[in-house]
Scaffold this active site. Structure first.
Site, PDB file in Angstrom:
ATOM      1  N   ALA A  60      11.527  -2.132  33.181  1.00  0.00           N
ATOM      2  CA  ALA A  60      10.642  -3.244  33.014  1.00  0.00           C
ATOM      3  C   ALA A  60       9.476  -4.101  33.627  1.00  0.00           C
ATOM      4  O   ALA A  60       8.326  -4.875  32.959  1.00  0.00           O
ATOM      5  CB  ALA A  60      11.483  -4.771  33.395  1.00  0.00           C
ATOM      6  N   CYS A  67       6.694   9.300  35.179  1.00  0.00           N
ATOM      7  CA  CYS A  67       6.308   9.659  34.132  1.00  0.00           C
ATOM      8  C   CYS A  67       7.524  11.233  33.879  1.00  0.00           C
ATOM      9  O   CYS A  67       8.428  11.488  35.270  1.00  0.00           O
ATOM     10  CB  CYS A  67       5.583  10.768  33.976  1.00  0.00           C
ATOM     11  SG  CYS A  67       3.695   9.704  33.361  1.00  0.00           S
ATOM     12  N   GLU A  69       7.321  14.413  33.831  1.00  0.00           N
ATOM     13  CA  GLU A  69       6.745  15.582  35.334  1.00  0.00           C
ATOM     14  C   GLU A  69       7.388  15.643  36.484  1.00  0.00           C
ATOM     15  O   GLU A  69       7.917  16.207  37.183  1.00  0.00           O
ATOM     16  CB  GLU A  69       5.252  15.392  34.788  1.00  0.00           C
ATOM     17  CG  GLU A  69       4.153  15.969  33.220  1.00  0.00           C
ATOM     18  CD  GLU A  69       4.196  15.146  33.055  1.00  0.00           C
ATOM     19  OE1 GLU A  69       4.587  13.964  32.545  1.00  0.00           O
ATOM     20  OE2 GLU A  69       3.349  14.796  32.130  1.00  0.00           O
TER      21      GLU A  69
HETATM   22  N1  THU Z   1       3.792   9.655  29.668  1.00  0.00           N
HETATM   23  C1  THU Z   1       4.812  10.431  30.740  1.00  0.00           C
HETATM   24  O1  THU Z   1       5.946  11.027  30.939  1.00  0.00           O
HETATM   25  N2  THU Z   1       4.371  12.094  30.859  1.00  0.00           N
HETATM   26  C2  THU Z   1       2.195  11.805  30.749  1.00  0.00           C
HETATM   27  O2  THU Z   1       2.132  12.943  31.435  1.00  0.00           O
HETATM   28  C3  THU Z   1       2.089  10.791  30.362  1.00  0.00           C
HETATM   29  C4  THU Z   1       2.882   9.653  30.247  1.00  0.00           C
HETATM   30  C5  THU Z   1       5.119   8.748  30.340  1.00  0.00           C
HETATM   31  C6  THU Z   1       4.976   7.531  30.642  1.00  0.00           C
HETATM   32  C7  THU Z   1       5.078   5.955  29.267  1.00  0.00           C
HETATM   33  O3  THU Z   1       6.905   5.984  29.776  1.00  0.00           O
HETATM   34  C8  THU Z   1       5.175   6.707  28.127  1.00  0.00           C
HETATM   35  O4  THU Z   1       4.769   8.270  28.597  1.00  0.00           O
HETATM   36  C9  THU Z   1       4.282   5.847  27.569  1.00  0.00           C
HETATM   37  O5  THU Z   1       2.679   6.799  28.091  1.00  0.00           O
END
Ligand code: THU
Length: 142
Positions: A60, A67, A69
């Site tokens: 939130a 992310c 990765e």
């Molecule tokens: N996101 C990832 O998990 N990996 C990336 O390399 C780019 C973005 C996620 C972060 C967020 O939860 C969603 O994608 C939107 O940006």
């Protein structure tokens, strides 16, 4: 039925073995906690202790989100992995006509990955193809 990414992959971008790592990444995306962006991402990291999965986990307080990765990498490190062989990444809901950038790993993750993965490590990107880490981040900060 195949997703668009799967159909693109079958067009010869990946070997059978690579496709199975990508399938694991796609499965991992199903566990994403992404009520804010509604953008699910899955990662499958092949390591010396096996395949470790990650998904994006949002909060939130948006900036605290992590992310897929990094979730996969940090989980692998915490579980004792020391060799990182390949990373598959999937954003399964990406529209077929979406720009390629919407399927790529973000810069922050590339920097974090470069701490542990050799720069020659293959990144298997769903619907895009195979890139070495150094192609996407030639000059990581050291
Ligand atoms: N996101 C990832 O998990 N990996 C990336 O390399 C780019 C973005 C996620 C972060 C967020 O939860 C969603 O994608 C939107 O940006």
């Amino acid at each position: 039925m195949r997703t668009i990414s799967e159909a693109m992959n079958v067009a010869g971008l990946f070997s059978e073995e690579e496709l199975s790592l990508l399938a694991a990444a796609r499965q991992a995306a199903k566990r994403a906690h992404c009520p804010y962006s509604h953008f699910a991402v899955g990662a499958a990291l092949e390591t010396d202790i096996g395949i470790v999965l990650g998904c994006n986990v949002e909060n939130a307080s948006y900036g605290l989100s992590c992310c897929a990765e990094r979730v996969a990498l940090f989980t692998a490190v915490a579980q004792g992995a020391t060799r990182f062989l390949r990373l598959a990444l999937s954003c399964p809901a990406t529209a077929p006509d979406a720009p390629v950038e919407s399927r790529m790993p973000c810069g922050a993750c590339l920097q974090v990955l470069s701490e542990f993965l050799p720069l020659e490590t293959p990144l298997l990107i769903d619907g895009v193809g195979k890139k070495q880490l150094k192609e996407l981040l030639p000059y990581p900060f050291r």
